[in-house]
Structure formats: C-alpha cells, structure tokens
Design an enzyme around this catalytic site. Structure first.
Site, PDB file in Angstrom:
ATOM      1  N   ASP A 134       1.493  -6.795  -2.579  1.00 25.48           N
ATOM      2  CA  ASP A 134       2.731  -7.279  -1.949  1.00 25.48           C
ATOM      3  C   ASP A 134       3.109  -8.692  -2.375  1.00 25.48           C
ATOM      4  O   ASP A 134       3.703  -9.451  -1.601  1.00 25.48           O
ATOM      5  CB  ASP A 134       2.611  -7.209  -0.406  1.00 25.48           C
ATOM      6  CG  ASP A 134       2.285  -5.809   0.060  1.00 25.48           C
ATOM      7  OD1 ASP A 134       2.728  -4.850  -0.598  1.00 25.48           O
ATOM      8  OD2 ASP A 134       1.584  -5.680   1.079  1.00 25.48           O
ATOM      9  N   LYS A 150       5.940  -8.030  -6.709  1.00 26.05           N
ATOM     10  CA  LYS A 150       5.966  -7.466  -8.073  1.00 26.05           C
ATOM     11  C   LYS A 150       7.275  -6.721  -8.344  1.00 26.05           C
ATOM     12  O   LYS A 150       7.884  -6.873  -9.404  1.00 26.05           O
ATOM     13  CB  LYS A 150       4.794  -6.483  -8.264  1.00 26.05           C
ATOM     14  CG  LYS A 150       3.432  -7.121  -8.102  1.00 26.05           C
ATOM     15  CD  LYS A 150       2.318  -6.085  -8.181  1.00 26.05           C
ATOM     16  CE  LYS A 150       2.265  -5.137  -7.026  1.00 26.05           C
ATOM     17  NZ  LYS A 150       1.892  -5.723  -5.718  1.00 26.05           N
ATOM     18  N   GLY A 209       4.473  -0.180  -2.226  1.00 24.33           N
ATOM     19  CA  GLY A 209       5.833  -0.319  -1.720  1.00 24.33           C
ATOM     20  C   GLY A 209       6.423  -1.518  -2.419  1.00 24.33           C
ATOM     21  O   GLY A 209       6.021  -2.648  -2.148  1.00 24.33           O
ATOM     22  N   HIS A 210       7.317  -1.281  -3.363  1.00 23.58           N
ATOM     23  CA  HIS A 210       7.885  -2.374  -4.164  1.00 23.58           C
ATOM     24  C   HIS A 210       9.346  -2.561  -3.771  1.00 23.58           C
ATOM     25  O   HIS A 210      10.169  -1.664  -3.956  1.00 23.58           O
ATOM     26  CB  HIS A 210       7.750  -2.066  -5.665  1.00 23.58           C
ATOM     27  CG  HIS A 210       6.314  -2.027  -6.108  1.00 23.58           C
ATOM     28  ND1 HIS A 210       5.924  -1.759  -7.394  1.00 23.58           N
ATOM     29  CD2 HIS A 210       5.157  -2.250  -5.422  1.00 23.58           C
ATOM     30  CE1 HIS A 210       4.610  -1.810  -7.478  1.00 23.58           C
ATOM     31  NE2 HIS A 210       4.120  -2.096  -6.286  1.00 23.58           N
ATOM     32  N   GLN A 215      -0.507  -2.509  -6.202  1.00 17.52           N
ATOM     33  CA  GLN A 215      -1.576  -3.183  -5.454  1.00 17.52           C
ATOM     34  C   GLN A 215      -1.807  -4.582  -6.049  1.00 17.52           C
ATOM     35  O   GLN A 215      -0.888  -5.168  -6.585  1.00 17.52           O
ATOM     36  CB  GLN A 215      -2.869  -2.349  -5.436  1.00 17.52           C
ATOM     37  CG  GLN A 215      -2.767  -1.080  -4.595  1.00 17.52           C
ATOM     38  CD  GLN A 215      -2.016   0.055  -5.252  1.00 17.52           C
ATOM     39  OE1 GLN A 215      -2.369   0.495  -6.331  1.00 17.52           O
ATOM     40  NE2 GLN A 215      -0.980   0.553  -4.611  1.00 17.52           N
TER      41      GLN A 215
HETATM   42  P1  GDP Z   1       5.256  -5.779  -4.044  1.00 16.95           P
HETATM   43  O1  GDP Z   1       4.482  -4.670  -3.446  1.00 16.95           O
HETATM   44  O2  GDP Z   1       4.397  -6.740  -4.810  1.00 16.95           O
HETATM   45  O3  GDP Z   1       6.432  -5.316  -4.855  1.00 16.95           O
HETATM   46  O4  GDP Z   1       5.846  -6.621  -2.823  1.00 16.95           O
HETATM   47  P2  GDP Z   1       6.539  -6.006  -1.490  1.00 16.95           P
HETATM   48  O5  GDP Z   1       7.893  -5.539  -1.837  1.00 16.95           O
HETATM   49  O6  GDP Z   1       5.631  -5.062  -0.806  1.00 16.95           O
HETATM   50  O7  GDP Z   1       6.553  -7.293  -0.584  1.00 16.95           O
HETATM   51  C1  GDP Z   1       7.217  -8.452  -0.950  1.00 16.95           C
HETATM   52  C2  GDP Z   1       8.253  -8.776   0.136  1.00 16.95           C
HETATM   53  O8  GDP Z   1       8.727 -10.094  -0.045  1.00 16.95           O
HETATM   54  C3  GDP Z   1       9.494  -7.899   0.042  1.00 16.95           C
HETATM   55  O9  GDP Z   1      10.026  -7.727   1.334  1.00 16.95           O
HETATM   56  C4  GDP Z   1      10.440  -8.712  -0.828  1.00 16.95           C
HETATM   57  O10 GDP Z   1      11.810  -8.414  -0.572  1.00 16.95           O
HETATM   58  C5  GDP Z   1      10.114 -10.106  -0.357  1.00 16.95           C
HETATM   59  N1  GDP Z   1      10.254 -11.170  -1.361  1.00 16.95           N
HETATM   60  C6  GDP Z   1      10.026 -11.136  -2.700  1.00 16.95           C
HETATM   61  N2  GDP Z   1      10.172 -12.369  -3.241  1.00 16.95           N
HETATM   62  C7  GDP Z   1      10.503 -13.191  -2.212  1.00 16.95           C
HETATM   63  C8  GDP Z   1      10.758 -14.590  -2.113  1.00 16.95           C
HETATM   64  O11 GDP Z   1      10.698 -15.346  -3.080  1.00 16.95           O
HETATM   65  N3  GDP Z   1      11.045 -15.084  -0.865  1.00 16.95           N
HETATM   66  C9  GDP Z   1      11.116 -14.289   0.244  1.00 16.95           C
HETATM   67  N4  GDP Z   1      11.396 -14.852   1.406  1.00 16.95           N
HETATM   68  N5  GDP Z   1      10.871 -12.960   0.184  1.00 16.95           N
HETATM   69  C10 GDP Z   1      10.569 -12.443  -1.022  1.00 16.95           C
HETATM   70  P1  IMO Z   2       1.712  -2.790  -3.444  1.00 22.10           P
HETATM   71  O1  IMO Z   2       1.844  -2.136  -4.795  1.00 22.10           O
HETATM   72  C1  IMO Z   2      -0.911  -4.030  -0.189  1.00 22.10           C
HETATM   73  C2  IMO Z   2      -4.375  -1.503   0.644  1.00 22.10           C
HETATM   74  C3  IMO Z   2      -4.392  -0.753   1.962  1.00 22.10           C
HETATM   75  C4  IMO Z   2      -5.877  -0.695   2.222  1.00 22.10           C
HETATM   76  C5  IMO Z   2      -6.462  -0.499   0.826  1.00 22.10           C
HETATM   77  C6  IMO Z   2      -6.758   0.947   0.463  1.00 22.10           C
HETATM   78  O2  IMO Z   2       2.888  -2.597  -2.574  1.00 22.10           O
HETATM   79  O3  IMO Z   2       1.287  -4.211  -3.588  1.00 22.10           O
HETATM   80  P2  IMO Z   2      -5.271   3.059  -0.144  1.00 22.10           P
HETATM   81  O4  IMO Z   2      -4.088   3.675   0.554  1.00 22.10           O
HETATM   82  O5  IMO Z   2      -4.964   2.585  -1.523  1.00 22.10           O
HETATM   83  O6  IMO Z   2      -6.481   3.915  -0.096  1.00 22.10           O
HETATM   84  O7  IMO Z   2      -5.620   1.749   0.723  1.00 22.10           O
HETATM   85  O8  IMO Z   2      -5.493  -1.017  -0.081  1.00 22.10           O
HETATM   86  N1  IMO Z   2      -3.180  -1.272  -0.185  1.00 22.10           N
HETATM   87  C7  IMO Z   2      -2.195  -2.164  -0.352  1.00 22.10           C
HETATM   88  N2  IMO Z   2      -2.013  -3.379   0.208  1.00 22.10           N
HETATM   89  N3  IMO Z   2      -0.051  -3.584  -1.126  1.00 22.10           N
HETATM   90  C8  IMO Z   2      -0.238  -2.387  -1.703  1.00 22.10           C
HETATM   91  O9  IMO Z   2       0.524  -1.947  -2.736  1.00 22.10           O
HETATM   92  C9  IMO Z   2      -1.331  -1.597  -1.309  1.00 22.10           C
HETATM   93  N4  IMO Z   2      -1.800  -0.385  -1.657  1.00 22.10           N
HETATM   94  C10 IMO Z   2      -2.936  -0.205  -0.977  1.00 22.10           C
HETATM   95  O10 IMO Z   2      -3.706  -1.446   2.967  1.00 22.10           O
HETATM   96  O11 IMO Z   2      -6.333  -1.934   2.708  1.00 22.10           O
HETATM   97 MG    MG Z   3       4.179  -3.794  -1.581  1.00 27.52          MG
END
Ligand code: GDP
Ligand code: IMO
Ligand code: MG
Length: 420
Positions: free
Chosen positions: A13, A16, A40-41, A221
């Site tokens: 998270d 990416k 979840g991207h 991840q």
């Molecule tokens: P990913 O899994 O690495 O793609 O990241 P996620 O989408 O799960 O989580 C990142 C969260 O931060 C999302 O809700 C994005 O919309 C938000 N986000 C990304 N870059 C920024 C930033 O620079 N500032 C803020 N406030 N939110 C951001």
């Molecule tokens: P993105 O791509 C954050 C965590 C789960 C758990 C562990 C194992 O959005 O960054 P799994 O379902 O893979 O067996 O869970 O890994 N986890 C993540 N945490 N971002 C993710 O993906 C994750 N994918 C798995 O919360 O601790």
């Molecule tokens: Mg994510």
C-alpha cells in the site's frame, strides 16, 4: 531494451498503483508479475477513484498494453467484477489486456481453504486478505494447480479433480462451507475470462523488448511481505522483490533496467506480524485518519508508524533499487516533528541490519526531523517545497544512498512532483 520494475519497499500500500498510472504514458506495456487480488491498487484522476486488484495499473491508458504475467494468481470472479466496473467507466479492457496461459487460477475452494486455515490459527492468524492466495500458491508449488491455459483443455475434469482434493483437505478443519453458489458464479466468470487473449507471455514480452518496446513490471504487496525475505510467517506467498519479476514474467536478469522503489513518508501495515515503529497512540491515529489508512482490498484499518530506515535499507539492497519515489508526504503536513528510525537497539546493542526475528526486543532508535507545517497538496514544482521537506528528502537520500526521483503530495494523478 531492458525492462524496468516498480515495487513497494514496505508492507504494501505504498501507492504503487498511483505511481504506475503516472508513469504509464512512458511505457508501452505494464505487466503484473506476482500476487493476485490480495492487492488493491488505487488510481485517482478526473474525480474518479478506482481500485484495481488483478488488473495492471496501465489499463486506463488507451495506448498502453497490460499483461497479467505467469507469476500472478487470478480469481475469475474478482476479475469479472473489475471488468464490469471498468465497463461502467467506458473502458473496454479486451482491447489492451492480455493474460498469460501460465498464470494460476484461484478456485472457490482455495478461498474456503484460506478461511479455514486462518480460523484454525486463532490468535496466531496471518491476517490474510482471505482471497485464497496461500492455498493457490501451495497448489502451484505442489504441482496441483489449474492454469489459465487449462481453461481450453479438459477444464471441468481438472477442476473437479482439484476440488475433490480440496474437499478432503477441508476435512481436517472444523469449518462449515457451501461452495455451490460461488461455483456457479465462478464458471460464469470463466466465460468473461474467455473473451481475453491467453498468451505465452514470456515470448510476447521478450519479443517486445527485442523490438525496443518499453515495459514496466508492476509489483504487488511489498518487500517486507516477500515469502523469502519478509517478516515470515506474516508474509504473502509470492516473491514480491525484483527477482520475482524475472520469474513472474520470464525475463532474464540481464534484461532488467531501472528498479523503482516506492515508499510512504511514514509506514503502515495491514494484517498481523511485527512492525517495530508502530505507533499505538494519538500520533498513530492521526496518521491513519489523515492518510486515510484503511485497506483498499479489505477495508481494515491499517496499522501506522514512523518511517523505518533499517527496513528500507534492507528492501533497497534486496531489490537493487536505482531510484526512489516517496508518496504521502502531505500526510505529514501537520507534524511539528517527524521521527525516522535509523537503527534498532536489540538487547542493548545498536544494529543497522534487520535481525532474523523482529519482536518486542527490537527497539527503534529515532532521529528527530523538523516538520514543514504547511500544505503540500497544491505544490507542483520542487522549487516551491518548504525547506524542511527539502531537508527531509536529503536526509533520506543520505541514509538510503539512493536518489529520490518523485514526491507524491496527494492521491490524484496530478499530485506528484518530479524532483530529478
Ligand atoms: P498500493 O497498493 O501500493 O497501490 O497502494 P493503495 O492504493 O492500496 O494505498 C495507497 C492509498 O494512498 C490510496 O488510497 C491512494 O489513493 C493514496 N495515495 C497515493 N499517493 C498518495 C499521496 O501522495 N498522498 C495521499 N494523501 N494519498 C495518496
Ligand atoms: P498491495 O499490492 C498490504 C498482507 C495481508 C496479510 C498478508 C498475507 O495493495 O500493496 P495474503 O492475502 O497475501 O495471504 O495475506 O499480506 N497483504 C497486503 N498488505 N497490501 C497488499 O497488497 C497486501 N497483500 C497482502 O494483509 O497480512
Ligand atoms: Mg494496496
């Protein structure tokens, strides 16, 4: 041409999806190399907020081809939902999404096995996303798995044989389940999958590289969730590090170019497992609220803490990171002081390496940095950065020995500044 890789350096998270979306106009292809719908991207642009799970983050760019690589595990039901919600935004993914024949399928029974295994672990549970990731990779390495390419060859027979195995396995758990309804939905979703081109992605990708096309491998991840190098057993079941992109796409190490490492200006983790810089106080709550730190896949509150440079240095070493992207700098706007762990104290000894076991004896040693106390979200040029942010970036570059190329100051596609 060499393939670039973008991946997360913390526990996932890191933002990416957003960064891939920003960079995708400079690439011909975006290719996911591991993980599945545990990811979840999030992408935000034109007042649209969209979360991708199986599908690469280049899908909104008409001229970008997207590939789901062999290293991915794909859930047809979640995939169909993603395709349907893209349709609502007038995006027809059949135009620019290809799927590797060697990617593995997540069956309804994999999800049941994941839930049964987690329940049986009680307090020791991993905190899995319950998407069936671990059982699917177990079947892959156990040589039992079903792959995308099987959909066209004696599929039902293979499916029934694997489910029969799973039913036997489920007998060891005290777990009630009903597979029938999900099974119907799953086979309907297989029909959606069949509308896509199944490819020998290793050939396609290597051919494209030979033709001079630009490819970005998108990680899911984060490095600290890597099956080999993460905080085992509290990890996911794939290799999230850059070497995973070679395996997950069939690209040789000699063809890897830039490795772009994404990290947050602080740190979060969702699920169980150690997190040395975690904050259990109001500051942690502040980070969660300001950063909207709730899981993109499960909605769970993310655990929050200060940036951990010991862990980041480890991640940079494992991935061979050539450039860094710092996201969510804006979340620190209101802090008088920012803390960064530069080392750990373990049994009275200062260490700068990640120990085999991270536990309550791993005490972070913090450096204090003056906060900028102003709003970053509207800044678009680095010459408008407050001097305290410039100091924070230089401090990080000195500690991490890798240049920071982008700073993200908000979730939107436009809220990012190229600094190098
Ligand atoms: P990913 O899994 O690495 O793609 O990241 P996620 O989408 O799960 O989580 C990142 C969260 O931060 C999302 O809700 C994005 O919309 C938000 N986000 C990304 N870059 C920024 C930033 O620079 N500032 C803020 N406030 N939110 C951001
Ligand atoms: P993105 O791509 C954050 C965590 C789960 C758990 C562990 C194992 O959005 O960054 P799994 O379902 O893979 O067996 O869970 O890994 N986890 C993540 N945490 N971002 C993710 O993906 C994750 N994918 C798995 O919360 O601790
Ligand atoms: Mg994510």
């Amino acid at each position: 041409m060499k393939m670039d890789i973008l991946l997360g350096l913390q526990w996932g998270d890191e933002g990416k999806g957003k960064v891939v979306d920003v960079l995708s106009p400079s690439y011909d292809v975006i290719a996911r190399f591991q993980g599945g719908p545990n990811a979840g991207h999030t992408l935000e642009f034109n007042n649209i907020k969209h979360i991708l799970h199986n599908i690469p983050s280049g899908i909104f760019r008409k001229d970008t081809m997207n590939i789901i690589g062999n290293g991915v595990v794909l859930d047809p039901i979640i995939f169909k939902k993603e395709i349907d919600s893209l349709h609502k935004l007038n995006v027809d993914a059949t135009r620019n999404l290809l799927i590797s024949k060697k990617a593995h399928l997540i069956l309804p029974s994999h999800r049941i096995l994941d839930a049964a295994s987690e329940k049986s672990k009680g307090a020791g549970k991993i905190g899995s996303t319950l998407k069936g990731i671990s059982p699917t990779y177990m079947d892959k390495t156990g040589r039992n798995g079903l792959r995308i390419g099987d959909i066209t060859i004696h599929f039902r027979e293979k499916y029934d044989a694997l489910v029969a195995k799973h039913k036997k396995l489920l007998q060891i758990y005290d777990f009630d389940y009903d597979i029938k309804e999900t099974e119907t939905e799953w086979f309907e979703a297989i029909n959606t999958l069949k509308k896509f081109k199944f490819i020998d992605s290793e050939y396609v990708i290597n051919d494209l590289l030979n033709k001079g096309k630009k490819i970005l491998a998108e990680g899911a991840q984060g490095t600290l969730l890597d099956i080999d190098f993460g905080s085992y057993p509290f990890v996911t079941s794939s290799n999230t590090i850059s070497a995973g992109a070679c395996i997950g796409l069939g690209v040789p190490p000699s063809k890897i170019g830039k490795v772009i490492g994404v990290f947050k200006a602080y740190c979060t983790r969702v699920g169980s497992g150690p997190f040395p810089t975690e904050l259990f106080d109001d500051t942690g709550d502040d980070l969660r609220l300001t950063g909207q730190e709730f899981g993109s896949t499960t909605g769970r509150p993310r655990r929050c803490g200060w940036i951990d440079l010991v862990a980041l240095r480890y991640s940079i070493m494992l991935n061979g990171v050539t450039q860094l992207v710092m996201t969510k700098a804006d979340v620190l706007d209101n802090f008088d002081t920012i803390y960064a762990a530069t080392a750990y104290k373990v049994n009275g000894k200062i260490i700068r390496c990640l120990p085999y076991q991270l536990d309550k004896n791993t005490i972070p040693v913090y450096k204090k940095i003056k906060g900028w106390k102003c709003k970053l979200t509207d800044i678009r040029r680095n010459k408008d950065f407050p001097k305290e942010l410039v100091n924070y970036i230089s401090f990080l570059e000195k500690e991490l020995e890798v240049p920071v190329h982008y700073i993200s100051v908000g979730p939107d596609r436009n809220q990012i500044i190229k600094v190098k």
